[in-house]
Design a protein around this motif. Structure first.
Motif, PDB file in Angstrom:
ATOM      1  N   VAL A  12      -6.666   6.172  -2.109  1.00 15.58           N
ATOM      2  CA  VAL A  12      -7.634   5.616  -1.380  1.00 15.58           C
ATOM      3  C   VAL A  12      -7.057   4.186  -1.143  1.00 15.58           C
ATOM      4  CG1 VAL A  12     -10.063   4.702  -1.511  1.00 15.58           C
ATOM      5  CG2 VAL A  12      -9.484   6.676  -2.608  1.00 15.58           C
ATOM      6  N   GLN A  13      -7.243   3.891   0.240  1.00 16.38           N
ATOM      7  CA  GLN A  13      -6.279   2.787   0.717  1.00 16.38           C
ATOM      8  C   GLN A  13      -6.951   1.457   0.056  1.00 16.38           C
ATOM      9  OE1 GLN A  13      -5.477   2.794   4.858  1.00 16.38           O
ATOM     10  NE2 GLN A  13      -5.781   0.524   4.926  1.00 16.38           N
ATOM     11  N   THR A  14      -8.211   1.325  -0.117  1.00 13.59           N
ATOM     12  CA  THR A  14      -8.841   0.090  -0.567  1.00 13.59           C
ATOM     13  C   THR A  14      -8.328  -0.063  -1.930  1.00 13.59           C
ATOM     14  OG1 THR A  14     -10.978   1.320  -0.723  1.00 13.59           O
ATOM     15  CG2 THR A  14     -10.748   0.130   1.175  1.00 13.59           C
ATOM     16  N   LYS A  15      -8.478   0.854  -2.539  1.00 18.02           N
ATOM     17  CA  LYS A  15      -8.072   0.681  -4.088  1.00 18.02           C
ATOM     18  C   LYS A  15      -6.461   0.521  -4.382  1.00 18.02           C
ATOM     19  CE  LYS A  15     -11.436   3.841  -5.926  1.00 18.02           C
ATOM     20  NZ  LYS A  15     -12.390   2.978  -6.625  1.00 18.02           N
ATOM     21  N   ILE A  16      -5.772   1.029  -3.464  1.00 21.79           N
ATOM     22  CA  ILE A  16      -4.305   0.636  -3.420  1.00 21.79           C
ATOM     23  C   ILE A  16      -3.877  -0.813  -3.029  1.00 21.79           C
ATOM     24  CG2 ILE A  16      -2.152   1.300  -2.553  1.00 21.79           C
ATOM     25  CD1 ILE A  16      -2.981   4.267  -2.500  1.00 21.79           C
ATOM     26  N   VAL A  17      -4.543  -1.016  -2.170  1.00 25.07           N
ATOM     27  CA  VAL A  17      -4.514  -2.600  -1.521  1.00 25.07           C
ATOM     28  C   VAL A  17      -4.943  -3.572  -2.686  1.00 25.07           C
ATOM     29  CG1 VAL A  17      -5.550  -4.051   0.290  1.00 25.07           C
ATOM     30  CG2 VAL A  17      -4.821  -2.006   1.126  1.00 25.07           C
ATOM     31  N   ASP A  18      -6.228  -3.168  -3.190  1.00 23.41           N
ATOM     32  CA  ASP A  18      -6.686  -4.139  -4.343  1.00 23.41           C
ATOM     33  C   ASP A  18      -5.676  -4.009  -5.492  1.00 23.41           C
ATOM     34  OD1 ASP A  18      -8.823  -4.748  -2.774  1.00 23.41           O
ATOM     35  OD2 ASP A  18     -10.342  -3.517  -3.583  1.00 23.41           O
ATOM     36  N   PHE A  19      -5.281  -3.061  -5.771  1.00 25.36           N
ATOM     37  CA  PHE A  19      -4.165  -2.726  -7.213  1.00 25.36           C
ATOM     38  C   PHE A  19      -3.251  -3.735  -7.031  1.00 25.36           C
ATOM     39  CE2 PHE A  19      -1.019  -1.103  -9.762  1.00 25.36           C
ATOM     40  CZ  PHE A  19      -1.768  -0.708 -10.840  1.00 25.36           C
ATOM     41  N   PHE A  20      -2.608  -3.661  -5.842  1.00 20.43           N
ATOM     42  CA  PHE A  20      -1.358  -4.274  -5.726  1.00 20.43           C
ATOM     43  C   PHE A  20      -1.590  -5.706  -4.784  1.00 20.43           C
ATOM     44  CE2 PHE A  20       0.279   0.106  -5.797  1.00 20.43           C
ATOM     45  CZ  PHE A  20       1.128   0.003  -6.648  1.00 20.43           C
ATOM     46  N   LYS A  21      -2.756  -6.047  -4.748  1.00 17.21           N
ATOM     47  CA  LYS A  21      -3.189  -7.540  -4.011  1.00 17.21           C
ATOM     48  C   LYS A  21      -2.395  -7.490  -2.637  1.00 17.21           C
ATOM     49  CE  LYS A  21      -3.955  -9.765  -8.501  1.00 17.21           C
ATOM     50  NZ  LYS A  21      -3.890  -8.491  -9.362  1.00 17.21           N
ATOM     51  N   ILE A  22      -2.254  -6.562  -1.921  1.00 16.78           N
ATOM     52  CA  ILE A  22      -1.839  -6.629  -0.726  1.00 16.78           C
ATOM     53  C   ILE A  22      -2.849  -7.461   0.342  1.00 16.78           C
ATOM     54  CG2 ILE A  22      -1.321  -5.347   1.648  1.00 16.78           C
ATOM     55  CD1 ILE A  22      -0.506  -3.105  -0.444  1.00 16.78           C
ATOM     56  N   LYS A  23      -1.979  -8.426   1.139  1.00 16.48           N
ATOM     57  CA  LYS A  23      -3.235  -9.212   2.230  1.00 16.48           C
ATOM     58  C   LYS A  23      -3.842  -8.525   3.116  1.00 16.48           C
ATOM     59  CE  LYS A  23       0.071 -13.169   1.651  1.00 16.48           C
ATOM     60  NZ  LYS A  23       0.729 -14.143   2.392  1.00 16.48           N
ATOM     61  N   ALA A  67       0.720   4.741  -4.621  1.00 18.38           N
ATOM     62  CA  ALA A  67      -0.167   5.581  -5.675  1.00 18.38           C
ATOM     63  C   ALA A  67       0.670   6.082  -7.040  1.00 18.38           C
ATOM     64  CB  ALA A  67      -0.886   6.756  -5.002  1.00 18.38           C
ATOM     65  N   SER A  68       2.015   6.396  -6.492  1.00 19.54           N
ATOM     66  CA  SER A  68       2.833   6.938  -7.791  1.00 19.54           C
ATOM     67  C   SER A  68       3.106   5.927  -8.666  1.00 19.54           C
ATOM     68  CB  SER A  68       4.085   7.737  -7.140  1.00 19.54           C
ATOM     69  OG  SER A  68       4.976   6.718  -6.514  1.00 19.54           O
ATOM     70  N   LEU A  69       3.370   4.616  -8.214  1.00 16.92           N
ATOM     71  CA  LEU A  69       3.734   3.455  -8.988  1.00 16.92           C
ATOM     72  C   LEU A  69       2.531   2.994  -9.705  1.00 16.92           C
ATOM     73  CD1 LEU A  69       5.426   1.412  -9.975  1.00 16.92           C
ATOM     74  CD2 LEU A  69       5.100  -0.081  -7.790  1.00 16.92           C
ATOM     75  N   ALA A  70       1.213   2.946  -9.341  1.00 15.38           N
ATOM     76  CA  ALA A  70       0.130   2.770  -9.726  1.00 15.38           C
ATOM     77  C   ALA A  70      -0.112   3.496 -10.888  1.00 15.38           C
ATOM     78  CB  ALA A  70      -0.991   2.560  -8.479  1.00 15.38           C
ATOM     79  N   THR A  71       0.110   5.054 -10.659  1.00 17.01           N
ATOM     80  CA  THR A  71      -0.141   5.863 -11.600  1.00 17.01           C
ATOM     81  C   THR A  71       0.811   5.707 -12.897  1.00 17.01           C
ATOM     82  OG1 THR A  71      -0.675   7.694 -10.132  1.00 17.01           O
ATOM     83  CG2 THR A  71       0.116   8.359 -12.232  1.00 17.01           C
ATOM     84  N   ALA A  72       2.068   5.403 -12.810  1.00 13.17           N
ATOM     85  CA  ALA A  72       2.906   4.921 -13.853  1.00 13.17           C
ATOM     86  C   ALA A  72       2.587   3.821 -14.564  1.00 13.17           C
ATOM     87  CB  ALA A  72       4.461   4.823 -13.260  1.00 13.17           C
ATOM     88  N   LEU A  73       2.201   2.556 -13.829  1.00 11.69           N
ATOM     89  CA  LEU A  73       1.760   1.357 -14.441  1.00 11.69           C
ATOM     90  C   LEU A  73       0.676   1.411 -15.192  1.00 11.69           C
ATOM     91  CD1 LEU A  73       2.417  -1.068 -11.335  1.00 11.69           C
ATOM     92  CD2 LEU A  73       3.723  -0.967 -13.621  1.00 11.69           C
TER      93      LEU A  73
END
Length: 263
Positions: A12-23, A67-73
């Motif tokens: 989900v784009q919004t969740k990924i943006v928030d997880f990695f603090k993308i501007k 998302a693959s990196l977020a899963t591993a982290l």
């Protein structure tokens, strides 16, 4: 499904943006519509310059990579960061002085520094190196190229909490990285990515006791003096094809890390 024992991070784009603090104002979602001009790169025979990574244009594929990196982290209980961090009770930022390096540390050139800054700026906008974290039943989490990567491309900076080596001598963590090898050993520093890290901690090492292991190496770990501070980069040592896993030599010149058991 790649991961069989952990929940995959939602695509989900919004969740990924928030997880990695993308501007959010970076135009992240519009990258794939931009036309990029190809630029020829002239590399001097005397000094080969580092290259910036080339992000994947397709938005959905970039989301899958993140998302693959977020899963591993998430599975390893780590928080994403993309800079060295200095935590109370550990080494202060003032301790990171490249001038203390035993034998001296190579100074990053102005051109390479500009390339590093460019890579960092791209990541803040959500334009990342084309990498995918996958799970291998033998190697655990590992990283593979998701598109062709050129020789001398900056893959990532090795980041985490900075601490004195003397505080970590009995630490059983297998991901610590030398940051500063000082003449005075009490001032030597290491990077500890167990609590805060990026994709670098999931890139595996070679078995440097076998010929097959050495053949797999396609990255090198390089320490630089950047504006007086020590920084560690992982850089491609040859062209890397899509689908190829990334490996580097954990030991470099120190030969202190046991790799006999590596695949």
């Amino acid at each position: 499904m790649i991961f069989h024992f952990v929940a995959e991070f939602p695509l989900v784009q919004t969740k990924i943006v928030d997880f990695f603090k993308i501007k959010r104002s970076s135009g992240f979602e519009k990258l794939e519509s931009k036309k990029r001009k190809r630029k020829s790169v002239c590399i001097s025979k005397k000094k080969r310059k580092l290259l910036p990574f080339n992000p994947t244009e397709n938005l959905r594929r970039r989301l899958e990579q993140m998302a693959s990196l977020a899963t591993a982290l998430t599975a390893t209980g780590a928080v994403f960061i993309n800079e060295l961090t200095y935590v109370a009770g550990m080494a202060p930022k003032s301790a990171n002085r490249a001038a203390l390096e035993k034998g001296g540390m190579q100074v990053m050139s102005r051109e390479d520094k500009e390339t590093l800054i460019q890579c960092k700026a791209m990541m803040e906008r959500g334009e990342w190196a084309p990498l995918l974290v996958v799970f291998d039943p033998v190697e655990g989490f590992t990283v593979e190229a998701d598109r062709h990567i050129k020789d001398l491309t900056i893959i990532t900076e090795y980041v985490g909490d900075v601490d004195y080596l003397r505080n970590r001598e009995t630490d059983e963590g297998d991901s610590m990285m030398t940051l500063l090898s000082a003449r005075d050993e009490s001032k030597s520093l290491v990077i500890c990515p167990d609590k805060r890290s990026n994709i670098a901690r999931f890139i595996n090492g070679i078995n440097n006791h076998t010929l097959d292991g050495k053949k797999k190496q396609n990255l090198k770990c390089v320490r630089f003096d950047v504006d007086g501070e020590c920084r560690v980069l992982l850089v491609a040592t040859r062209d890397i094809r899509k689908g190829e896993r990334l490996y580097y030599d954990y030991n470099g010149s120190e030969h202190e890390y046991p790799t006999h058991h590596f695949v």
